[in-house]
Design a protein around this motif. Structure first.
Motif, PDB file in Angstrom:
ATOM      1  N   SER A 197       4.833  17.999  -7.703  1.00 52.60           N
ATOM      2  CA  SER A 197       5.664  16.844  -7.359  1.00 52.60           C
ATOM      3  C   SER A 197       7.026  17.032  -8.026  1.00 52.60           C
ATOM      4  N   ILE A 198       7.951  16.150  -7.688  1.00 56.47           N
ATOM      5  CA  ILE A 198       9.281  16.238  -8.303  1.00 56.47           C
ATOM      6  C   ILE A 198       9.203  16.015  -9.816  1.00 56.47           C
ATOM      7  N   TRP A 199       8.197  15.266 -10.268  1.00 60.98           N
ATOM      8  CA  TRP A 199       8.064  15.052 -11.718  1.00 60.98           C
ATOM      9  C   TRP A 199       7.508  16.273 -12.410  1.00 60.98           C
ATOM     10  N   ASP A 200       6.654  17.029 -11.724  1.00 62.06           N
ATOM     11  CA  ASP A 200       6.183  18.286 -12.312  1.00 62.06           C
ATOM     12  C   ASP A 200       7.381  19.207 -12.531  1.00 62.06           C
ATOM     13  N   TYR A 251      -8.607  -2.717 -10.422  1.00 59.02           N
ATOM     14  CA  TYR A 251      -7.854  -1.624 -11.062  1.00 59.02           C
ATOM     15  C   TYR A 251      -6.762  -1.175 -10.102  1.00 59.02           C
ATOM     16  N   ARG A 252      -5.524  -1.266 -10.573  1.00 58.08           N
ATOM     17  CA  ARG A 252      -4.387  -0.799  -9.771  1.00 58.08           C
ATOM     18  C   ARG A 252      -4.048   0.626 -10.216  1.00 58.08           C
ATOM     19  N   PHE A 253      -4.141   1.550  -9.267  1.00 55.67           N
ATOM     20  CA  PHE A 253      -3.806   2.948  -9.566  1.00 55.67           C
ATOM     21  C   PHE A 253      -3.015   3.506  -8.401  1.00 55.67           C
ATOM     22  N   SER A 254      -2.335   4.627  -8.643  1.00 53.14           N
ATOM     23  CA  SER A 254      -1.582   5.219  -7.531  1.00 53.14           C
ATOM     24  C   SER A 254      -2.217   6.536  -7.120  1.00 53.14           C
ATOM     25  N   ILE A 255      -1.932   6.908  -5.903  1.00 56.31           N
ATOM     26  CA  ILE A 255      -2.394   8.193  -5.370  1.00 56.31           C
ATOM     27  C   ILE A 255      -1.250   9.190  -5.489  1.00 56.31           C
ATOM     28  N   SER A 256      -1.586  10.385  -5.924  1.00 60.21           N
ATOM     29  CA  SER A 256      -0.585  11.447  -5.986  1.00 60.21           C
ATOM     30  C   SER A 256      -0.481  12.073  -4.585  1.00 60.21           C
ATOM     31  N   TRP A 257       0.636  11.835  -3.950  1.00 55.64           N
ATOM     32  CA  TRP A 257       0.854  12.328  -2.574  1.00 55.64           C
ATOM     33  C   TRP A 257       0.636  13.851  -2.498  1.00 55.64           C
ATOM     34  N   PRO A 258       1.218  14.655  -3.432  1.00 60.43           N
ATOM     35  CA  PRO A 258       1.007  16.100  -3.298  1.00 60.43           C
ATOM     36  C   PRO A 258      -0.410  16.568  -3.646  1.00 60.43           C
ATOM     37  N   PRO A 307     -10.532  -1.950  -6.089  1.00 53.76           N
ATOM     38  CA  PRO A 307      -9.394  -1.028  -6.197  1.00 53.76           C
ATOM     39  C   PRO A 307      -8.136  -1.615  -5.554  1.00 53.76           C
ATOM     40  N   MET A 308      -7.000  -1.414  -6.212  1.00 51.03           N
ATOM     41  CA  MET A 308      -5.707  -1.741  -5.578  1.00 51.03           C
ATOM     42  C   MET A 308      -4.894  -0.440  -5.603  1.00 51.03           C
ATOM     43  N   ILE A 309      -4.599   0.070  -4.422  1.00 52.88           N
ATOM     44  CA  ILE A 309      -3.915   1.370  -4.338  1.00 52.88           C
ATOM     45  C   ILE A 309      -2.405   1.197  -4.216  1.00 52.88           C
ATOM     46  N   THR A 310      -1.669   1.962  -5.006  1.00 59.11           N
ATOM     47  CA  THR A 310      -0.223   2.116  -4.795  1.00 59.11           C
ATOM     48  C   THR A 310      -0.034   3.485  -4.152  1.00 59.11           C
ATOM     49  N   LEU A 311       0.619   3.513  -3.008  1.00 60.86           N
ATOM     50  CA  LEU A 311       0.780   4.811  -2.325  1.00 60.86           C
ATOM     51  C   LEU A 311       1.843   5.678  -2.985  1.00 60.86           C
ATOM     52  N   TYR A 312       2.870   5.045  -3.534  1.00 62.84           N
ATOM     53  CA  TYR A 312       3.967   5.854  -4.087  1.00 62.84           C
ATOM     54  C   TYR A 312       4.409   5.325  -5.425  1.00 62.84           C
ATOM     55  N   HIS A 313       4.038   6.046  -6.478  1.00 65.87           N
ATOM     56  CA  HIS A 313       4.534   5.702  -7.826  1.00 65.87           C
ATOM     57  C   HIS A 313       5.329   6.918  -8.319  1.00 65.87           C
TER      58      HIS A 313
END
Ligand code: BG6
Length: 470
Positions: free
Chosen positions: A31-34, A74-81, A113-119
């Motif tokens: 990802s861009i953060w990596d 639990y609110r968590f995000s999915i890593s798109w890559p 579960p509560m999913i955030t698609l883009y964090h």
């Protein structure tokens, strides 16, 4: 008895890059953060999410702790890559399986579960094609969202598209402190428009997916106060409200930009540029709920000078918001220290009433929209006394903010859940692991062992009493 309705969800939150680690495991793409966190000088002492707190390998242990604390969501995000290593196209089934197993583990413990698609962890492959400045990223996001709906929509009811546009666009394209490190307001505005387009496309796809759930958007709730009642400071305050609230909330809750500001930015910079159909797309895809992340209040003053952002990333009180060098926009406004404010060691003002005020402002402008408090918490270096993590300051902070939510509910706001940041001590994007937020301490000198903090037991009781015992 508390004012919290019995179906109110007591949860906690996290984000993929900040907890998972396993940055290149099982077919995940970068990802861009990596990429960014490996560039010299970008993060506190070069910290990165390569390992983070290794939630990827320890999620079962973590979910068991969530259950023990009594968490209901639990609110968590999915890593798109992790799902789409190239951002689109070939699916990484091992990545799909990770979240599928996580969701199953949560549901086995009755945790919604509560999913955030883009964090914020955009696939690097898409950044290489222009990132959010390219409209094609919005199309790739729709493809990614559809994949998530297909694979998880049978089990997950609560979804949000984006986390905090103000941060990943503001830091990414105005101050340059986040990837892609651009400093150009016009480019920021166009990138932000593509995020709204991506959001609307993902909402449209959600509505045709047949999922029996709700989809929303998560924003920073930035409560402002003017430094003084002078005409200049009041005008600066209005402008800050317009940019940090109306610009970022109106497109997803009203389906349009605030007209006056839109005219001004288009006259000044020629952006945002709309593609045919964009206006209709935004209008047709208003959110089901809004997620509010509240940490602090900002004091606003008129500003006639150039300044740059000095962020306190050390926890040394006073190293942010330095007098004479406060961050702002020349001719518009600046953020100043509130002379009467109470501040954290990271120079964030603690102002619980701001949460009540902010919720009521949202209700006043957008009507009876369901609200989740999707983040709220205290970043601190927690004291360890005789082996126990005694995070009394965090308990105080959360207690006061829960009181502020209760006040808003009493005043008629439809607040449906509370997700403190964060479930576990995790990686702060720019502050490393020293800025702790969790109910669970992670010992980085002892194989990332988990330890329950004092706040863990406090929150456990609070949840069991539906907010009454605090
Ligand atoms: C929010 C983000 O802005 O604030 C989180 O959604 C973040 O990802 C949190 O960690 C706290 O910020 P910081 O800078 O203290 O880690």
């Amino acid at each position: 008895m508390s004012a919290f309705p019995k179906e109110f969800l007591w949860g906690a939150a996290s984000a993929a890059y900040q907890v998972e680690g396993a940055h290149d495991a099982d077919g995940k793409g970068p990802s861009i953060w990596d990429t960014f966190s490996h560039l010299p000088g970008t993060t506190y002492q070069g910290t990165n999410g390569d390992v983070a707190v290794d939630h990827y390998h320890r999620f079962r242990e973590d979910v068991a702790l969530m259950a023990e604390m009594g968490m209901q969501s639990y609110r968590f995000s999915i890593s798109w890559p992790r799902l789409l290593p190239q951002g689109r196209g070939t699916v990484n089934e091992a990545g799909v399986k990770f979240y599928s197993d996580l969701i199953d583990a949560l549901l086995e413990h009755n945790i919604e579960p509560m999913i955030t698609l883009y964090h914020w962890d955009l696939p690097q492959a898409l950044q290489d094609e222009g990132g959010w400045e390219a409209r094609s990223t919005a199309e790739a996001f729709e493809e990614y969202a559809r994949l998530c709906y297909q694979r998880y929509g049978d089990r997950v009811k609560l979804w949000s598209t984006f986390n905090e546009t103000v941060c990943f666009i503001g830091f990414g394209y105005i101050t340059g402190g986040h990837p892609p490190g651009v400093q150009n307001p016009a480019r920021a505005i166009q990138a932000c428009h593509h995020v709204f387009v991506a959001h609307a496309k993902a909402v449209a796809a959600f509505r045709t997916s047949g999922i029996a759930g709700q989809i929303g958007f998560v924003n920073v709730l930035q409560t402002h106060t003017p430094l003084s009642q002078s005409a200049e400071d009041l005008a600066a305050y209005q402008l800050a409200e317009g940019i940090f609230t109306h610009w970022l909330y109106d497109p997803v809750l009203k389906g349009e930009y605030p007209a006056e500001l839109l005219a001004q930015t288009q006259a000044l910079w020629g952006v945002p540029q709309f593609a045919p159909g964009d206006e209709q797309l935004l209008r047709d895809n208003i959110c089901d709920f809004i997620g509010l992340n509240y940490y602090k209040r900002e004091t606003i003053a008129a500003n006639n000078q150039e300044s740059h952002l000095t962020i306190n990333t050390t926890g040394e009180k006073g190293s942010g918001h330095q007098q004479g060098n406060e961050f702002g926009f020349k001719g518009l406004f600046k953020f100043v220290r509130n002379p009467n404010g109470v501040y954290t060691d990271w120079d964030w003002e603690i102002y619980p009433q701001g949460l009540t005020e902010g919720i009521m402002n949202i209700k006043a402008r957008y009507g009876d929209i369901p609200i989740y408090i999707t983040e709220n918490g205290l970043g601190a270096k927690d004291p360890i006394i005789d082996g126990e993590v005694v995070d009394d300051d965090r308990i105080d902070y959360l207690r006061q903010h829960i009181g502020a939510i209760e006040d808003a509910i009493k005043q008629g706001a439809d607040v449906r859940g509370y997700y403190p940041w964060s479930f576990i001590d995790l990686l702060s994007w720019l502050n490393g692991f020293q800025k702790q937020y969790g109910f669970i301490y992670v010992d980085h000198n002892k194989d990332l062992a988990r330890q329950r903090k004092k706040s863990f037991f406090w929150y456990q009781k609070l949840i069991a009493s539906n907010g009454a015992e605090r």
